[in-house]
Design a protein around this motif. Sequence first.
Motif, short mmCIF file in Angstrom:
data_model
loop_
_atom_site.label_atom_id
_atom_site.label_comp_id
_atom_site.label_asym_id
_atom_site.label_seq_id
_atom_site.Cartn_x
_atom_site.Cartn_y
_atom_site.Cartn_z
N ASN A 87 0.80 -1.23 0.00
CA ASN A 87 0.00 0.00 0.00
C ASN A 87 0.83 1.28 0.00
N GLY A 88 2.12 1.16 0.24
CA GLY A 88 2.96 2.36 0.26
C GLY A 88 4.41 2.00 0.10
N LEU A 89 5.17 2.90 -0.53
CA LEU A 89 6.61 2.74 -0.71
C LEU A 89 7.31 4.03 -0.30
N SER A 90 8.50 3.88 0.27
CA SER A 90 9.34 5.04 0.61
C SER A 90 10.79 4.65 0.38
N VAL A 91 11.56 5.56 -0.20
CA VAL A 91 12.93 5.25 -0.59
C VAL A 91 13.84 6.41 -0.21
N CYS A 92 15.09 6.07 0.14
CA CYS A 92 16.10 7.08 0.42
C CYS A 92 17.48 6.49 0.15
N GLU A 93 18.45 7.37 -0.08
CA GLU A 93 19.83 6.96 -0.31
C GLU A 93 20.63 7.13 0.98
N LEU A 94 21.46 6.14 1.30
CA LEU A 94 22.32 6.21 2.47
C LEU A 94 23.66 6.80 2.08
N ALA A 95 24.12 7.75 2.89
CA ALA A 95 25.41 8.38 2.60
C ALA A 95 26.57 7.43 2.86
N GLY A 96 26.44 6.51 3.84
CA GLY A 96 27.51 5.58 4.15
C GLY A 96 28.44 6.12 5.22
N ASP A 97 29.20 5.21 5.82
CA ASP A 97 30.13 5.59 6.88
C ASP A 97 31.41 6.21 6.33
N ARG A 117 26.59 4.47 -2.77
CA ARG A 117 25.46 4.72 -1.88
C ARG A 117 24.46 3.59 -2.01
N ASP A 118 24.14 2.98 -0.87
CA ASP A 118 23.09 1.98 -0.86
C ASP A 118 21.72 2.67 -0.84
N VAL A 119 20.71 1.94 -1.26
CA VAL A 119 19.34 2.45 -1.30
C VAL A 119 18.50 1.69 -0.29
N VAL A 120 17.73 2.41 0.50
CA VAL A 120 16.81 1.82 1.47
C VAL A 120 15.40 1.95 0.93
N LEU A 121 14.70 0.83 0.86
CA LEU A 121 13.32 0.80 0.36
C LEU A 121 12.43 0.20 1.44
N ALA A 122 11.42 0.96 1.86
CA ALA A 122 10.46 0.51 2.87
C ALA A 122 9.11 0.30 2.21
N ALA A 123 8.45 -0.82 2.55
CA ALA A 123 7.17 -1.18 1.95
C ALA A 123 6.15 -1.42 3.05
N ALA A 124 4.97 -0.79 2.92
CA ALA A 124 3.84 -1.01 3.82
C ALA A 124 3.00 -2.14 3.25
N VAL A 125 2.98 -3.29 3.93
CA VAL A 125 2.33 -4.50 3.43
C VAL A 125 1.11 -4.80 4.29
N GLY A 126 0.01 -5.10 3.63
CA GLY A 126 -1.22 -5.42 4.34
C GLY A 126 -2.03 -6.48 3.62
N GLN A 127 -3.05 -6.97 4.30
CA GLN A 127 -3.94 -7.96 3.71
C GLN A 127 -4.99 -7.34 2.80
N GLU A 128 -5.21 -6.03 2.93
CA GLU A 128 -6.27 -5.35 2.19
C GLU A 128 -5.71 -4.11 1.51
N PRO A 129 -6.42 -3.58 0.51
CA PRO A 129 -5.99 -2.32 -0.12
C PRO A 129 -6.08 -1.15 0.86
N ARG A 130 -5.39 -0.09 0.51
CA ARG A 130 -5.31 1.07 1.39
C ARG A 130 -6.64 1.77 1.55
N PRO A 143 22.22 -3.16 -1.73
CA PRO A 143 23.62 -2.76 -1.85
C PRO A 143 23.98 -2.38 -3.28
N SER A 144 24.78 -1.37 -3.42
CA SER A 144 25.23 -0.92 -4.73
C SER A 144 26.45 -1.72 -5.16
N THR A 145 26.50 -2.06 -6.43
CA THR A 145 27.67 -2.76 -6.96
C THR A 145 28.74 -1.81 -7.45
#
Length: 560
Positions: free
Chosen positions: A501-511, A518-531, A550-552
Motif C-alpha cells: 500500500n505504500g513505498l518510501s525510498v532514500c539513499e544512504l550516505a555511508g560511513d 550509496r546503498d538504497v533503502v526501500l520501505a514497503a507497507a504491506v497489508g492484507q487489504e488495499p489502502r 547494496p550498490s555494486t
Amino acid sequence: MAKDRFLAQGVTTTKRQRNGKVSNKSHSRKAKDNGSESEDGIGDVEDLEHRYGTDTDEASSSDEDAFLETAAEKRLRLAKNYIDKVKASTDLEVGEYDAAQIDRDLIAERLMTDAQERSGKWSRRIAVNFAHEDGTKCVVLKNGHRLPVTCVAVTPNGQYVYSGCKDGRLVKWKRDTGAKLAVFRGQKKKTKKNPPPNHNLGHSDHILAIAISGDNKYVATGGRDRRIHIWSIEEDKHLAVFHQHKDSVTGLVFRRSVNQLYSCSADRMVKLWNIDELGYMDTLFGHQDGVLSIAALQREQAVTVGGRDKTVRLWKIADETQLVFRGGSSTDQHRITKALLDEPEEENSEIAKLPLKRSAVAGKDIKNYAAMLRALASNDCEFSEDCIDCVAMIDEETYVTGGDSGALSLWSMQKKKPVFIHHLSHGVHPNPVTLAAMDDGGEMAAIPARPHWITALAAVPFTDLFFSASSDGWIRMWQLRPGKAPGFDLLNAIPVAGYVNGLSVCELAGDDPMSTRRDVVLAAAVGQEPRLGRWEKQKARNVVKVFQLPSTLPTKKARV
C-alpha cells in the motif's frame, strides 16, 4: 593655508545600488566596528549573506581593489571561494587522505549534486548498480500493527521508519535493528458508549498518508478522520492538528529542504501548510474527483492525480497556475505487440555487462512476465485506465503515474499525453476456472483476465531508478533509458506477498565519506487489504518490510 577637506578625509569608495541609492563603505565598516548599523539602514556588499556565510576574504580586501574589480572578476572570485568552502566542509585530518582524491570524489560530487538540483533534471545513472539481489538485507518490522499497514516513510537520514495503519496507530521504528521505539495509539470513534475523540492526541480512524520533513524534525500524518497531525521526531510528541479538509486526507508530501507541506484529499482540494509556523497557507482547486496522491521536490510546485477524473495536474504555486495532463490510456492487442517489439534485447542491455546478475527467483519472474505479454498479444484483450491512483516525481519536469489498468505512464511537462507507457507492468490476475454463460446463445466463455492494480510508486530523486508495487507479490525496479528516446525497462523484482500500500525510498550516505557508493533503502507497507477499501483480501502479514539494496559500484579508496 586652509587644509583641503577633500584631501584630509580621503576619497571614500562608493557603489551604486540597483535602487539608485549610494552606500559608503568606510561608514559601513566603522559602524560595524562600533557594533551598530548605518544610519540609512542600507547594507554593504560585505554585509550580504551568501549560501555559505560572509566572505571574510572579500571583507579584508582593500577599497581600491574592490572599486577596480569588474563583474567577471567578482564572479570568478566568488566561485573560487565557494569551491574552497566546499573543500573545507568535506576536508578531513591532514595526511589521512590524498587531496587529489578529495577533489575528484567529494568536491566534484558536491558541485554536480548542487547543479542537478538547481537545473531540476535527472542526470545520475545509478540503476545498473542494483540489477541483482545478492546481499540484499531485509528487516521485517512486525508486532506493531493489528490491521493492514497503509503508509510508510523513511527519514532522509535513514535512521527511523514511520508507519501507519487502519487501526489509527503511528509507530516509530529503528531502521537497522527493527526495534519499536514509540507507539502513538489511535482513539476510538464516537459511539453511544464512547465520548467524542480528543483530536489533540491522535487519529480516530485509518491513517492513509505519512510525510517526513527534509530536516528530520517533523512527521505529518493524514487519515480518514479528515485531520492532519504534526509530530516531533526528536521529542516524540504531538505538536498540532489541522482540520481544514472536508474529507479523507489521502496524500502528504514535504517540499525538499523547506518545511512546507502539501496535502491532498478526497474533497478534491490541495492545501498548503507552513509547518515552521504551524499554520495554513492556501488552497488549490481544479480536480473533478478525489485527489489520491501527491508528489513534490525542490521547486515550489506539486503534481497530483485525480482518481477517476483521469487527469494529472502540475501546480505552479508561485505563478498561481496549473497544467492539466489527460490520462485514461487503453491497453489492447496492438499496443502489447508494439511493446514487445520495442523491448530491448537482454544480451545488449547494460544489465548484461554487470558482474553481478539477478537472483534466480527474480530472473524467473521476469521471464514469466515476458511470456505473459506474448500470450496476451496472441489474444483479443483490452484494458482501459479508469482511475489514476499514484504518482512519483523523477525530477522537476518528469514524473510517472500508475492506475487500475496496470500501465505505468511516463510524463513530461512538454507534452499533454504520456511520452511512454509500459502496459500491464505487474501482469494480470489468473483466469478463473469457472465459466460464464452468454445471454443469447447459452455458449460458455472464459471470464477475461484482470490487470493487477498499481498501488504504490517511489523514485530516487534526480536518478534513473524508480519502484512500483501491486498485489501480484512483487516490487518491481525500473530503469530509465539513456539518451533522448523516452522510456524505461524492467530491471529487477523483489518478492513481497500481500498488498503493498505504500513505498518510501532514500539513499544512504555511508560511513566512509570518501566513497561515492550509496546503498538504497526501500520501505514497503504491506497489508492484507488495499489502502482505501476492503474489496479483496489476501493471506499475508500486516508488517513493514525494509530492504537495504547494496550498490555494486566499486568503492574508490583514497591514496594515503
